[in-house]
Design an enzyme around this catalytic site. Structure first.
Site, PDB file in Angstrom:
ATOM      1  N   CYS A 107       0.813  -1.228   0.000  1.00 27.40           N
ATOM      2  CA  CYS A 107       0.000   0.000   0.000  1.00 27.40           C
ATOM      3  C   CYS A 107       0.844   1.276   0.000  1.00 27.40           C
ATOM      4  O   CYS A 107       0.318   2.362  -0.234  1.00 27.40           O
ATOM      5  CB  CYS A 107      -0.968  -0.001   1.172  1.00 27.40           C
ATOM      6  SG  CYS A 107      -2.119  -1.374   1.074  1.00 27.40           S
ATOM      7  N   HIS A 249      -3.416   7.240   2.621  1.00 32.10           N
ATOM      8  CA  HIS A 249      -3.833   5.935   2.109  1.00 32.10           C
ATOM      9  C   HIS A 249      -5.205   5.574   2.678  1.00 32.10           C
ATOM     10  O   HIS A 249      -5.419   5.619   3.889  1.00 32.10           O
ATOM     11  CB  HIS A 249      -2.790   4.893   2.507  1.00 32.10           C
ATOM     12  CG  HIS A 249      -3.221   3.488   2.276  1.00 32.10           C
ATOM     13  ND1 HIS A 249      -3.775   3.072   1.085  1.00 32.10           N
ATOM     14  CD2 HIS A 249      -3.197   2.395   3.084  1.00 32.10           C
ATOM     15  CE1 HIS A 249      -4.072   1.790   1.170  1.00 32.10           C
ATOM     16  NE2 HIS A 249      -3.728   1.353   2.371  1.00 32.10           N
ATOM     17  N   ASN A 279     -10.115   0.001   0.071  1.00 37.68           N
ATOM     18  CA  ASN A 279      -8.652   0.100   0.087  1.00 37.68           C
ATOM     19  C   ASN A 279      -8.130  -0.491  -1.231  1.00 37.68           C
ATOM     20  O   ASN A 279      -8.237  -1.700  -1.455  1.00 37.68           O
ATOM     21  CB  ASN A 279      -8.134  -0.690   1.301  1.00 37.68           C
ATOM     22  CG  ASN A 279      -6.619  -0.690   1.404  1.00 37.68           C
ATOM     23  OD1 ASN A 279      -5.917  -0.405   0.434  1.00 37.68           O
ATOM     24  ND2 ASN A 279      -6.111  -1.038   2.568  1.00 37.68           N
TER      25      ASN A 279
HETATM   26  O1  UT7 Z   1      -3.623  -1.303   3.482  1.00 38.53           O
HETATM   27  C1  UT7 Z   1      -2.644  -1.614   4.455  1.00 38.53           C
HETATM   28  C2  UT7 Z   1      -3.042  -1.026   5.722  1.00 38.53           C
HETATM   29  N1  UT7 Z   1      -4.265  -1.688   6.182  1.00 38.53           N
HETATM   30  C3  UT7 Z   1      -4.888  -1.194   7.206  1.00 38.53           C
HETATM   31  O2  UT7 Z   1      -4.474  -0.176   7.701  1.00 38.53           O
HETATM   32  C4  UT7 Z   1      -6.040  -1.968   7.767  1.00 38.53           C
HETATM   33  C5  UT7 Z   1      -6.035  -1.805   9.254  1.00 38.53           C
HETATM   34  N2  UT7 Z   1      -7.052  -2.550   9.970  1.00 38.53           N
HETATM   35  C6  UT7 Z   1      -8.363  -2.271   9.924  1.00 38.53           C
HETATM   36  O3  UT7 Z   1      -8.810  -1.437   9.183  1.00 38.53           O
HETATM   37  C7  UT7 Z   1      -9.265  -2.991  10.901  1.00 38.53           C
HETATM   38  O4  UT7 Z   1      -8.474  -3.692  11.849  1.00 38.53           O
HETATM   39  C8  UT7 Z   1     -10.248  -3.973  10.223  1.00 38.53           C
HETATM   40  C9  UT7 Z   1     -11.319  -3.200   9.486  1.00 38.53           C
HETATM   41  C10 UT7 Z   1      -9.505  -4.911   9.300  1.00 38.53           C
HETATM   42  C11 UT7 Z   1     -10.955  -4.791  11.324  1.00 38.53           C
HETATM   43  O5  UT7 Z   1     -11.611  -3.910  12.225  1.00 38.53           O
HETATM   44  P1  UT7 Z   1     -11.428  -4.079  13.812  1.00 38.53           P
HETATM   45  O6  UT7 Z   1     -12.226  -3.024  14.427  1.00 38.53           O
HETATM   46  O7  UT7 Z   1      -9.964  -4.103  14.087  1.00 38.53           O
HETATM   47  O8  UT7 Z   1     -12.113  -5.457  14.055  1.00 38.53           O
HETATM   48  P2  UT7 Z   1     -11.516  -6.791  14.715  1.00 38.53           P
HETATM   49  O9  UT7 Z   1     -10.653  -7.508  13.752  1.00 38.53           O
HETATM   50  O10 UT7 Z   1     -10.969  -6.491  16.061  1.00 38.53           O
HETATM   51  O11 UT7 Z   1     -12.831  -7.610  14.932  1.00 38.53           O
HETATM   52  C12 UT7 Z   1     -13.875  -7.183  15.844  1.00 38.53           C
HETATM   53  C13 UT7 Z   1     -14.984  -8.194  15.823  1.00 38.53           C
HETATM   54  C14 UT7 Z   1     -14.510  -9.624  16.025  1.00 38.53           C
HETATM   55  O12 UT7 Z   1     -15.510 -10.302  16.757  1.00 38.53           O
HETATM   56  P3  UT7 Z   1     -15.380 -10.500  18.340  1.00 38.53           P
HETATM   57  O13 UT7 Z   1     -14.097 -11.231  18.557  1.00 38.53           O
HETATM   58  O14 UT7 Z   1     -15.372  -9.106  18.897  1.00 38.53           O
HETATM   59  O15 UT7 Z   1     -16.601 -11.292  18.680  1.00 38.53           O
HETATM   60  C15 UT7 Z   1     -14.449 -10.171  14.634  1.00 38.53           C
HETATM   61  O16 UT7 Z   1     -14.602 -11.572  14.580  1.00 38.53           O
HETATM   62  O17 UT7 Z   1     -15.646  -8.172  14.543  1.00 38.53           O
HETATM   63  C16 UT7 Z   1     -15.606  -9.484  13.959  1.00 38.53           C
HETATM   64  N3  UT7 Z   1     -15.424  -9.329  12.528  1.00 38.53           N
HETATM   65  C17 UT7 Z   1     -16.430  -9.164  11.660  1.00 38.53           C
HETATM   66  N4  UT7 Z   1     -17.753  -9.140  11.838  1.00 38.53           N
HETATM   67  C18 UT7 Z   1     -18.522  -8.933  10.739  1.00 38.53           C
HETATM   68  C19 UT7 Z   1     -14.245  -9.252  11.832  1.00 38.53           C
HETATM   69  N5  UT7 Z   1     -14.490  -9.046  10.531  1.00 38.53           N
HETATM   70  C20 UT7 Z   1     -15.829  -8.982  10.390  1.00 38.53           C
HETATM   71  C21 UT7 Z   1     -16.690  -8.778   9.295  1.00 38.53           C
HETATM   72  N6  UT7 Z   1     -18.008  -8.757   9.512  1.00 38.53           N
HETATM   73  N7  UT7 Z   1     -16.217  -8.569   8.039  1.00 38.53           N
END
Ligand code: UT7
Length: 330
Positions: A107, A249, A279
């Site tokens: 990225c 980004h 993204n």
């Molecule tokens: O391009 C390179 C740079 N990339 C980035 O900068 C991306 C950086 N990361 C992010 O944008 C975020 O971490 C994500 C959008 C990828 C994920 O968001 P988050 O707020 O960090 O969510 P998480 O992974 O901590 O997941 C929270 C909850 C989990 O459930 P529990 O454990 O709280 O019950 C996940 O299992 O959300 C759940 N979850 C989802 N639920 C519905 C994870 N993905 C999904 C989904 N739909 N797609």
């Protein structure tokens, strides 16, 4: 200096609702956690190179139609493992015999390309550089991976750079690049390279797909993009309030909000198009530039900070003034 800008997006739109039909996710989760509402995705048979040619042609047109004598294609999703995609793109654009190579910084690829292009121009080795950021992450993600599919979209953006003077609108100011390979596992496609070649018996093993440890990437992306952008801002001699537009980004709206707050910038001064494209990896910064220019958010002479963070891990930032150009859109 920057003298042309063109973009290309595939026509197929995939909404959050579409994704929720075949994976465990919801429109509500994706839009509140990321700010993304829809993304563009290539049809099977359309490659990164195809998008790059379209964006490259538009950038050359926007720059007045003069040919480039160097082509850099920032991408993580080349048409083939070998050879590089850039020579074929240069050839299809009629830039015959121009040196052309792929640049792999995920990225941050566009910002790595910006610094590289500027260095070649400053050294007098190139006169006019076509820099393209293009990616088709839809081709490397597992079909129903809810950790990646909702985030990434396909697209291409390109700029033309030429020599200029520091006072001209379009002048590129200080740039900064960095990497930390100890974090390489945060964003990876494990298999399919020389470390873990894919044999004929295991074409569908999990390691062949793109993975991202989102949470770890999130906080590191905020810290590095803020730090890098603040550093180039200082080197440019700008105060926080001098910055007219932040083009970061487009990873996640919450990341952009955190970076903007730390840089003391209101969100009105931040380019934001991830709601419509997601993204798009190496295409993210030029697509956001084009969107901001087309909407009137960017005007000639505006002081622009741009920054990115991605796999490797890699990061970068640059300061520039916005040129008087008409971007060529899809
Ligand atoms: O391009 C390179 C740079 N990339 C980035 O900068 C991306 C950086 N990361 C992010 O944008 C975020 O971490 C994500 C959008 C990828 C994920 O968001 P988050 O707020 O960090 O969510 P998480 O992974 O901590 O997941 C929270 C909850 C989990 O459930 P529990 O454990 O709280 O019950 C996940 O299992 O959300 C759940 N979850 C989802 N639920 C519905 C994870 N993905 C999904 C989904 N739909 N797609």
């Amino acid at each position: 200096m920057l003298c042309g800008l063109g973009i290309f997006l595939p026509s197929k739109v995939v909404t959050n609702q579409d994704l929720s039909l075949f994976m465990e996710t919801t429109d509500e989760w994706i839009s509140t956690r990321t700010g993304i509402r829809e993304r563009r995705v290539v049809e099977r048979g359309t490659s990164t190179g195809d998008l790059a040619v379209e964006a490259g042609a538009r950038a050359l047109k926007s720059a007045g139609g003069e040919p480039a004598d160097l082509v850099i294609l920032a991408t993580t999703t080349p048409d083939h493992p070998c050879p590089a995609t850039a020579p074929a793109v240069a050839h299809r654009l009629g830039l015959l015999e121009a040196p052309a190579w792929d640049l792999s910084a995920v990225c941050s690829g566009f910002l790595y390309g910006l610094s590289t292009a500027a260095a070649f121009i400053a050294a007098g080795t190139a006169r006019r550089v076509l820099l393209i950021g293009a990616d088709t992450f839809s081709t490397i993600m597992a079909p129903a991976d809810r950790a990646t599919r909702p985030i990434f979209g396909d697209g291409a953006g390109a700029v033309v750079l030429r020599a200029g003077t520091a006072g001209e609108p379009g002048a590129l100011g200080p740039t900064l690049l960095g990497s930390d390979g100890s974090l390489r596992e945060l964003i990876t496609v494990e298999a399919g390279g020389s470390r873990e070649p894919l044999g004929p018996g295991d074409p569908d093993r999990p390691g062949r797909y793109f993975t991202m440890r989102g949470k770890s990437v999130f906080r590191r992306a905020v810290a590095r993009m803020t730090e890098a952008a603040a550093e180039v801002r200082a080197r440019a001699g700008w105060a926080p309030e001098d910055v007219d537009c932040l083009i970061a980004h487009q990873a996640n709206r919450r990341i952009l909000e955190a970076v903007a707050e730390r840089l003391a910038l209101p969100m009105e001064r931040c380019a934001l198009n991830l709601d419509r494209v997601g993204n798009t990896a190496a295409a993210s910064v030029p697509l956001a530039m084009a969107d901001a220019a087309a909407s009137g958010q960017l005007e000639p002479g505006h002081r622009v900070l741009t920054t990115a963070y991605g796999g490797g891990v890699t990061w970068g930032a640059a300061a520039l003034t916005w040129p008087s150009i008409t971007p060529e859109l899809t």
